[in-house]
Write a protein that holds these residues in place. Structure first.
Motif, PDB file in Angstrom:
ATOM      1  N   PRO A  55       0.994  -1.310  -0.127  1.00 20.51           N
ATOM      2  CA  PRO A  55       0.007   0.009  -0.111  1.00 20.51           C
ATOM      3  C   PRO A  55       0.911   1.403   0.023  1.00 20.51           C
ATOM      4  N   ILE A  56       1.507   1.490  -1.109  1.00 19.79           N
ATOM      5  CA  ILE A  56       2.315   2.905  -1.042  1.00 19.79           C
ATOM      6  C   ILE A  56       1.331   4.002  -1.387  1.00 19.79           C
ATOM      7  N   HIS A  57       0.338   3.850  -1.744  1.00 19.62           N
ATOM      8  CA  HIS A  57      -0.714   5.072  -1.851  1.00 19.62           C
ATOM      9  C   HIS A  57      -1.028   5.439  -0.324  1.00 19.62           C
ATOM     10  N   LEU A  58      -0.788   4.699   0.823  1.00 16.98           N
ATOM     11  CA  LEU A  58      -0.895   5.079   2.191  1.00 16.98           C
ATOM     12  C   LEU A  58       0.266   5.948   2.776  1.00 16.98           C
ATOM     13  N   LEU A  59       1.188   6.088   1.964  1.00 16.05           N
ATOM     14  CA  LEU A  59       2.514   6.722   2.756  1.00 16.05           C
ATOM     15  C   LEU A  59       2.214   7.792   3.145  1.00 16.05           C
ATOM     16  N   LEU A  60       1.447   8.910   2.507  1.00 12.31           N
ATOM     17  CA  LEU A  60       1.413  10.416   2.836  1.00 12.31           C
ATOM     18  C   LEU A  60       0.102  10.425   3.830  1.00 12.31           C
ATOM     19  N   PRO A  61      -1.045   9.830   3.338  1.00 10.87           N
ATOM     20  CA  PRO A  61      -2.079   9.700   4.529  1.00 10.87           C
ATOM     21  C   PRO A  61      -1.669   9.376   6.011  1.00 10.87           C
ATOM     22  N   ILE A  62      -0.800   8.349   6.018  1.00 13.36           N
ATOM     23  CA  ILE A  62      -0.593   7.744   7.465  1.00 13.36           C
ATOM     24  C   ILE A  62       0.300   8.667   8.304  1.00 13.36           C
ATOM     25  N   LEU A  63       1.090   9.738   7.372  1.00 14.31           N
ATOM     26  CA  LEU A  63       1.684  10.802   8.219  1.00 14.31           C
ATOM     27  C   LEU A  63       0.816  11.488   9.130  1.00 14.31           C
ATOM     28  N   THR A  64      -0.369  11.751   8.788  1.00 12.36           N
ATOM     29  CA  THR A  64      -1.335  12.641   9.404  1.00 12.36           C
ATOM     30  C   THR A  64      -1.960  11.645  10.552  1.00 12.36           C
ATOM     31  N   TYR A  65      -2.226  10.227  10.183  1.00 14.70           N
ATOM     32  CA  TYR A  65      -3.065   9.440  10.940  1.00 14.70           C
ATOM     33  C   TYR A  65      -2.201   9.029  12.111  1.00 14.70           C
ATOM     34  N   LEU A  66      -0.913   8.779  11.980  1.00 14.92           N
ATOM     35  CA  LEU A  66      -0.080   8.085  13.074  1.00 14.92           C
ATOM     36  C   LEU A  66      -0.104   8.941  14.155  1.00 14.92           C
ATOM     37  N   PRO A  67       0.189  10.456  14.093  1.00 14.92           N
ATOM     38  CA  PRO A  67       0.202  11.474  15.180  1.00 14.92           C
ATOM     39  C   PRO A  67      -0.862  11.418  16.145  1.00 14.92           C
ATOM     40  N   TRP A  68      -2.088  11.398  15.449  1.00 19.12           N
ATOM     41  CA  TRP A  68      -3.445  11.331  16.013  1.00 19.12           C
ATOM     42  C   TRP A  68      -3.771   9.971  16.667  1.00 19.12           C
ATOM     43  N   LEU A  69      -3.068   8.739  16.240  1.00 17.13           N
ATOM     44  CA  LEU A  69      -3.214   7.622  16.894  1.00 17.13           C
ATOM     45  C   LEU A  69      -2.291   7.587  18.139  1.00 17.13           C
ATOM     46  N   LEU A  70      -1.291   8.401  17.992  1.00 17.86           N
ATOM     47  CA  LEU A  70      -0.390   8.216  19.090  1.00 17.86           C
ATOM     48  C   LEU A  70      -0.859   8.904  20.254  1.00 17.86           C
ATOM     49  N   ILE A  71      -1.745  10.250  20.050  1.00 16.33           N
ATOM     50  CA  ILE A  71      -2.366  10.895  21.167  1.00 16.33           C
ATOM     51  C   ILE A  71      -3.244  10.118  21.661  1.00 16.33           C
ATOM     52  N   GLU A  72      -4.071   9.300  20.912  1.00 13.39           N
ATOM     53  CA  GLU A  72      -5.274   8.677  21.581  1.00 13.39           C
ATOM     54  C   GLU A  72      -4.477   7.441  22.339  1.00 13.39           C
ATOM     55  N   VAL A  73      -3.345   6.892  22.186  1.00 16.69           N
ATOM     56  CA  VAL A  73      -2.796   5.781  22.784  1.00 16.69           C
ATOM     57  C   VAL A  73      -2.336   6.386  24.333  1.00 16.69           C
ATOM     58  N   VAL A  74      -1.853   7.590  24.159  1.00  9.72           N
ATOM     59  CA  VAL A  74      -1.391   8.282  25.476  1.00  9.72           C
ATOM     60  C   VAL A  74      -2.625   8.557  26.091  1.00  9.72           C
ATOM     61  N   LYS A  75      -3.782   9.111  25.617  1.00  9.45           N
ATOM     62  CA  LYS A  75      -4.804   9.271  26.674  1.00  9.45           C
ATOM     63  C   LYS A  75      -5.412   8.015  27.054  1.00  9.45           C
ATOM     64  N   ALA A  76      -5.529   7.138  26.218  1.00  8.89           N
ATOM     65  CA  ALA A  76      -5.886   5.786  26.924  1.00  8.89           C
ATOM     66  C   ALA A  76      -5.230   5.162  28.008  1.00  8.89           C
ATOM     67  N   ASN A  77      -3.736   5.479  27.818  1.00 14.23           N
ATOM     68  CA  ASN A  77      -2.839   4.822  28.792  1.00 14.23           C
ATOM     69  C   ASN A  77      -3.275   5.658  30.185  1.00 14.23           C
ATOM     70  N   LEU A  78      -3.418   6.887  30.123  1.00 17.06           N
ATOM     71  CA  LEU A  78      -3.915   7.798  31.226  1.00 17.06           C
ATOM     72  C   LEU A  78      -5.165   7.211  32.084  1.00 17.06           C
ATOM     73  N   ILE A  79      -5.990   7.093  31.194  1.00 20.69           N
ATOM     74  CA  ILE A  79      -7.223   6.218  31.634  1.00 20.69           C
ATOM     75  C   ILE A  79      -7.135   5.148  32.230  1.00 20.69           C
ATOM     76  N   VAL A  80      -6.181   4.052  31.766  1.00 20.97           N
ATOM     77  CA  VAL A  80      -6.022   2.852  32.083  1.00 20.97           C
ATOM     78  C   VAL A  80      -5.091   2.969  33.440  1.00 20.97           C
ATOM     79  N   ALA A  81      -4.194   4.006  33.552  1.00 25.11           N
ATOM     80  CA  ALA A  81      -3.552   4.162  34.542  1.00 25.11           C
ATOM     81  C   ALA A  81      -4.275   4.612  35.821  1.00 25.11           C
ATOM     82  N   GLY A  82      -5.243   5.522  35.628  1.00 26.56           N
ATOM     83  CA  GLY A  82      -6.007   5.991  36.662  1.00 26.56           C
ATOM     84  C   GLY A  82      -6.850   4.887  37.121  1.00 26.56           C
ATOM     85  N   HIS A  83      -7.388   4.021  36.467  1.00 27.45           N
ATOM     86  CA  HIS A  83      -8.226   2.830  37.018  1.00 27.45           C
ATOM     87  C   HIS A  83      -7.378   1.714  37.762  1.00 27.45           C
ATOM     88  N   ILE A  84      -6.111   1.435  37.422  1.00 34.16           N
ATOM     89  CA  ILE A  84      -5.153   0.813  37.928  1.00 34.16           C
ATOM     90  C   ILE A  84      -5.094   1.359  39.424  1.00 34.16           C
TER      91      ILE A  84
END
Length: 160
Positions: A55-84
């Protein structure tokens, strides 16, 4: 088909050079070239040298998706840590279903992997236009069911 073969060859050669560090070795460089050529040939013969297989056609679009996903992962980590910290009584595990809007198998794989990469949620089953997942809390469930991840993956696959 030719653009996929060329781009796969270039990517594989670059990765080989980066990992081996060999640019002048009399035996290793030709063997690296043969190895890349053979792999691309086999991919062509297996008919997996296509838009979804490479999927070489995803090379540029993934550059905007991955930072958003990283932020979501960090937010979910904080939620899970709070529940721990609060203890197991604060958890409310649930099994959930999400209507997926992706048009391709690759898009659904991206969605399923994105859900699983987000702490506190795990994709359990993917079928046609639905994704079943497990969430530790209602907050994490609503994060996935809000549809933001689904919309972004659909935009990423370019089929919207």
């Amino acid at each position: 088909m030719l653009k996929y073969a060329v781009s796969l060859s270039v990517i594989m050669a670059a990765v080989w050079l980066l990992l081996s560090g060999q640019l002048t070795h009399a035996i290793l460089v030709p063997l690296g070239i043969v190895s890349v050529a053979l792999t691309v040939y086999l991919a062509y013969r297996m008919r997996i040298l296509d838009r979804e297989g490479h999927p070489i056609h995803l090379l540029l679009p993934i550059l905007t998706y991955l930072p958003w996903l990283l932020i979501e992962v960090v937010k979910a980590n904080l939620i899970v840590a709070g529940h721990i910290i609060r203890g197991s009584k604060s958890l409310s595990p649930r099994f959930c279903r999400l209507e997926a809007t992706q048009k391709t198998d690759l898009g659904r794989v991206f969605l399923a992997n994105s859900i699983t990469l987000t702490p506190g949620t795990v994709t359990v089953y993917v079928r046609a236009q639905e994704v079943w997942f497990y969430a530790l809390t209602e907050e994490l469930e609503q994060g996935v069911l809000s549809g933001e991840m689904d919309r972004r993956v659909t935009r990423l696959e370019g089929e919207s």
